[in-house]
Structure formats: C-alpha cells, structure tokens
Design a protein around this motif. Structure first.
Motif, PDB file in Angstrom:
ATOM      1  N   TRP A  60       0.861  -1.180   0.000  1.00 40.91           N
ATOM      2  CA  TRP A  60       0.000   0.000   0.000  1.00 40.91           C
ATOM      3  C   TRP A  60       0.900   1.234   0.000  1.00 40.91           C
ATOM      4  CZ3 TRP A  60      -5.464   0.462   2.009  1.00 40.91           C
ATOM      5  CH2 TRP A  60      -6.124  -0.776   2.024  1.00 40.91           C
ATOM      6  N   TRP A  75      -6.298  14.638   1.933  1.00 36.03           N
ATOM      7  CA  TRP A  75      -5.468  13.551   1.423  1.00 36.03           C
ATOM      8  C   TRP A  75      -6.307  12.363   0.961  1.00 36.03           C
ATOM      9  CZ3 TRP A  75      -0.663  12.953   5.183  1.00 36.03           C
ATOM     10  CH2 TRP A  75       0.093  14.128   5.136  1.00 36.03           C
ATOM     11  N   TYR A  76      -7.530  12.284   1.424  1.00 33.77           N
ATOM     12  CA  TYR A  76      -8.413  11.173   1.078  1.00 33.77           C
ATOM     13  C   TYR A  76      -9.029  11.330  -0.309  1.00 33.77           C
ATOM     14  CZ  TYR A  76     -11.646  14.752   2.717  1.00 33.77           C
ATOM     15  OH  TYR A  76     -12.310  15.949   2.905  1.00 33.77           O
ATOM     16  N   PRO A  78      -8.718  11.782  -4.246  1.00 35.76           N
ATOM     17  CA  PRO A  78      -7.770  11.654  -5.362  1.00 35.76           C
ATOM     18  C   PRO A  78      -7.603  12.938  -6.161  1.00 35.76           C
ATOM     19  CG  PRO A  78      -9.254   9.766  -5.278  1.00 35.76           C
ATOM     20  CD  PRO A  78      -9.779  10.757  -4.291  1.00 35.76           C
ATOM     21  N   ARG A  83       0.057  12.394  -3.263  1.00 35.81           N
ATOM     22  CA  ARG A  83       0.624  11.062  -3.443  1.00 35.81           C
ATOM     23  C   ARG A  83       1.497  10.753  -2.239  1.00 35.81           C
ATOM     24  NH1 ARG A  83      -2.839   8.950  -6.062  1.00 35.81           N
ATOM     25  NH2 ARG A  83      -1.485   7.123  -5.888  1.00 35.81           N
ATOM     26  N   TRP A 111      -1.494   7.455   7.189  1.00 36.32           N
ATOM     27  CA  TRP A 111      -2.435   7.297   6.086  1.00 36.32           C
ATOM     28  C   TRP A 111      -1.999   6.142   5.187  1.00 36.32           C
ATOM     29  CZ3 TRP A 111      -6.696  10.602   4.845  1.00 36.32           C
ATOM     30  CH2 TRP A 111      -6.851  11.692   5.712  1.00 36.32           C
ATOM     31  N   TYR A 112      -3.001   5.448   4.638  1.00 37.46           N
ATOM     32  CA  TYR A 112      -2.778   4.357   3.685  1.00 37.46           C
ATOM     33  C   TYR A 112      -3.610   4.630   2.425  1.00 37.46           C
ATOM     34  CZ  TYR A 112      -1.421   1.636   7.886  1.00 37.46           C
ATOM     35  OH  TYR A 112      -0.855   1.193   9.062  1.00 37.46           O
ATOM     36  N   SER A 113      -3.099   4.177   1.287  1.00 36.59           N
ATOM     37  CA  SER A 113      -3.857   4.302   0.048  1.00 36.59           C
ATOM     38  C   SER A 113      -3.556   3.103  -0.843  1.00 36.59           C
ATOM     39  CB  SER A 113      -3.489   5.602  -0.685  1.00 36.59           C
ATOM     40  OG  SER A 113      -4.139   5.672  -1.941  1.00 36.59           O
ATOM     41  N   ARG A 114      -4.590   2.646  -1.531  1.00 34.40           N
ATOM     42  CA  ARG A 114      -4.397   1.535  -2.471  1.00 34.40           C
ATOM     43  C   ARG A 114      -5.434   1.621  -3.572  1.00 34.40           C
ATOM     44  NH1 ARG A 114      -3.225  -4.871  -1.906  1.00 34.40           N
ATOM     45  NH2 ARG A 114      -4.083  -5.469  -3.917  1.00 34.40           N
ATOM     46  N   GLU A 173     -10.139   3.593  -5.491  1.00 31.18           N
ATOM     47  CA  GLU A 173      -9.097   3.966  -4.539  1.00 31.18           C
ATOM     48  C   GLU A 173      -9.631   3.908  -3.119  1.00 31.18           C
ATOM     49  OE1 GLU A 173      -5.560   7.209  -3.677  1.00 31.18           O
ATOM     50  OE2 GLU A 173      -6.895   7.469  -5.388  1.00 31.18           O
ATOM     51  N   VAL A 175      -8.667   4.733   0.792  1.00 26.47           N
ATOM     52  CA  VAL A 175      -7.783   5.510   1.650  1.00 26.47           C
ATOM     53  C   VAL A 175      -8.195   5.279   3.095  1.00 26.47           C
ATOM     54  CG1 VAL A 175      -7.016   7.819   2.320  1.00 26.47           C
ATOM     55  CG2 VAL A 175      -7.344   7.267  -0.097  1.00 26.47           C
ATOM     56  N   ARG A 177      -7.212   6.420   7.117  1.00 29.40           N
ATOM     57  CA  ARG A 177      -6.493   7.246   8.085  1.00 29.40           C
ATOM     58  C   ARG A 177      -6.580   6.570   9.441  1.00 29.40           C
ATOM     59  NH1 ARG A 177      -7.723  10.982  12.132  1.00 29.40           N
ATOM     60  NH2 ARG A 177      -6.250  12.720  12.369  1.00 29.40           N
TER      61      ARG A 177
END
Length: 256
Positions: A60, A75-76, A78, A83, A111-114, A173, A175, A177
C-alpha cells in the motif's frame, strides 16, 4: 468531510437449530490468492468462508502525518493530488520490520492508500464488503474520495459496505487514516509501551493496520455471524446465525 448516513438493514432474522448427531462442518475449498508473495494469504475468517473473496494484503502507499494536516488538505480525495511518499506491506504495522518501514518513533497519525480493480466482484445480486481485521486505534475510511465509515478500537474487526461508493468501471481507490495516541493511557492498549523504547514488561507499539484487509462480494440477504453451542447433556449441537439484508418471504436455512 462528508459523512454518509448509516444504512440499516431492512430485514433481520435469527435462525436456530439443534442437531442430534455428531457431524463435521465442511468449510469448503478456499480460493487462494494468485500472488504467491502476498503476506498472510489464508482466509482470515475460516468459519465464514465464501468462494469469492480478494485479499488486500501486500503493498500500500503510506504516509506519516505528524502535523495532522491530512484531513484539512483532503489527502483522502484523489482529485487533491496528494501522493504518499512511502510504501508499506499490509498487514504489518509500520513499527515492524516486516512492514518494510521499521520505524519505532512516535507517529500518531498515518495514512494508507491503495488502488484496485473490483469489476470481477460486481453483480446485480451482490454487494461488496470491505473487511478490516483490526486497525489500531481509530480508523477512517474513504472510497474514491467519499467518506465510507469509521471505527474505534484497536482489537476488533469491522466491515463497511462500499457497494454504493464504487464506480462501474476502472480502478477504485481506498484511503485509510489511522490515529493512535500512545500517550493516552485511558484507552485499551494491552502491553504497548508509551515510551520511545520498550521498558520493563511493555512491548513496542502497534499503530494502524495490523490484521488482514479483504474484499468480499455477498448476496443482498446473507449470514453475518454464526454460533455453535454444544450440549453434552442432550447430546446435541445448537446452531445460531444472524441473517441481515433485504427481507425475503419463506426464507429457509439448510445445514449439511
């Protein structure tokens, strides 16, 4: 930040049965992830295995938010163009070397994003559930920039129905937190240390996602939990299940 109202199921049923024989419960074959290098690829809930599911364990995008500015800067979303600068291996906490980061210093907000493709999970009779085994301590979740839900508690699993937030085609996407204040000694913490280095009987901290994350398509009417209760006195095995979703007439349950 826009919140969605919670959706309550339109129908709920509770079924129970007593089986006056000894039998084995066959869980069925699990569909293993195709990737051989995915960490912890086994189904995380073996008592409720469905044929179709997709693990989200693995790489991630990741970011520390020590200034806690991610919400203000969206940040959540897109479209905000943020990034994340790091990569993390889920489901390992960033303090763990297995995560690929191994940073044991204080970072209260992460924070995580995938991005992923879930087109194979769509169907007119199915809804898509996003499951988290555990996120320590408070978690907020967004799908395609839209708030999906939150959860408080670092040791308990939670599930979000993300069907209505998915687009019909293309990448989606996710996201996440996570916020975990190590100096808050009032919340459940097990033996996690609040000092920089573990001391005495205390262990290193765990922050963020630390259990398996997975997607699961389910019918509109479905089982969510099961309970088996043995009775040696009556030589019986009691069964209970919680059924949620759309109300259906003449609903029946069959055990094999």
């Amino acid at each position: 930040m826009r919140k969605r109202q919670r959706r309550f199921t339109r129908g709920a049923a509770r079924a129970s049965a007593a089986l006056f024989a000894i039998f084995f419960l066959a869980l069925g074959a699990q569909r293993a992830p195709a990737q051989s290098d995915v960490p912890r690829p086994e189904h995380p809930r073996p008592d409720l295995v469905r044929a179709d599911w997709q693990t989200l364990n693995g790489a991630w995008e990741f970011e520390f938010d020590d200034a806690d500015k991610g919400l203000a800067e969206r940040w959540y979303d897109p479209s905000a163009g943020k990034r994340f600068s790091k990569s993390i291996v889920v489901p390992y906490a960033f303090q763990s070397k297995l995560s690929g980061i191994g940073d044991t210093s204080f970072h209260d907000v992460v924070w995580y994003s995938r991005a992923l493709n879930v087109s194979q999970l769509f169907g007119p009779s199915r809804r898509v559930m996003l499951h988290f085994g555990a996120v320590d301590y408070c978690a907020g979740v967004w799908i395609n920039g839209i708030y999906a839900g939150d959860h408080e508690g670092g040791y308990t699993p939670f599930t979000i129905d993300i069907t209505n937030l998915l687009t019909a085609d293309g990448a989606q996407e996710i996201v996440v937190r996570a916020e975990d204040d190590p100096h808050d000694l009032e919340k459940p913490r097990g033996k996690q240390d609040w000092e920089v280095e573990p001391h005495s009987i205390w262990y290193p901290r765990t922050t963020g996602i630390w259990q398996t994350v997975w997607l699961e398509p389910v019918p509109h009417t479905r089982m969510t939990d099961i309970v088996w209760t043995p009775s040696l006195l009556h030589w019986a095995l009691g069964f209970e299940t919680w059924i949620v979703g759309d109300h259906e007439e003449n609903l029946s349950l069959e055990l094999e």
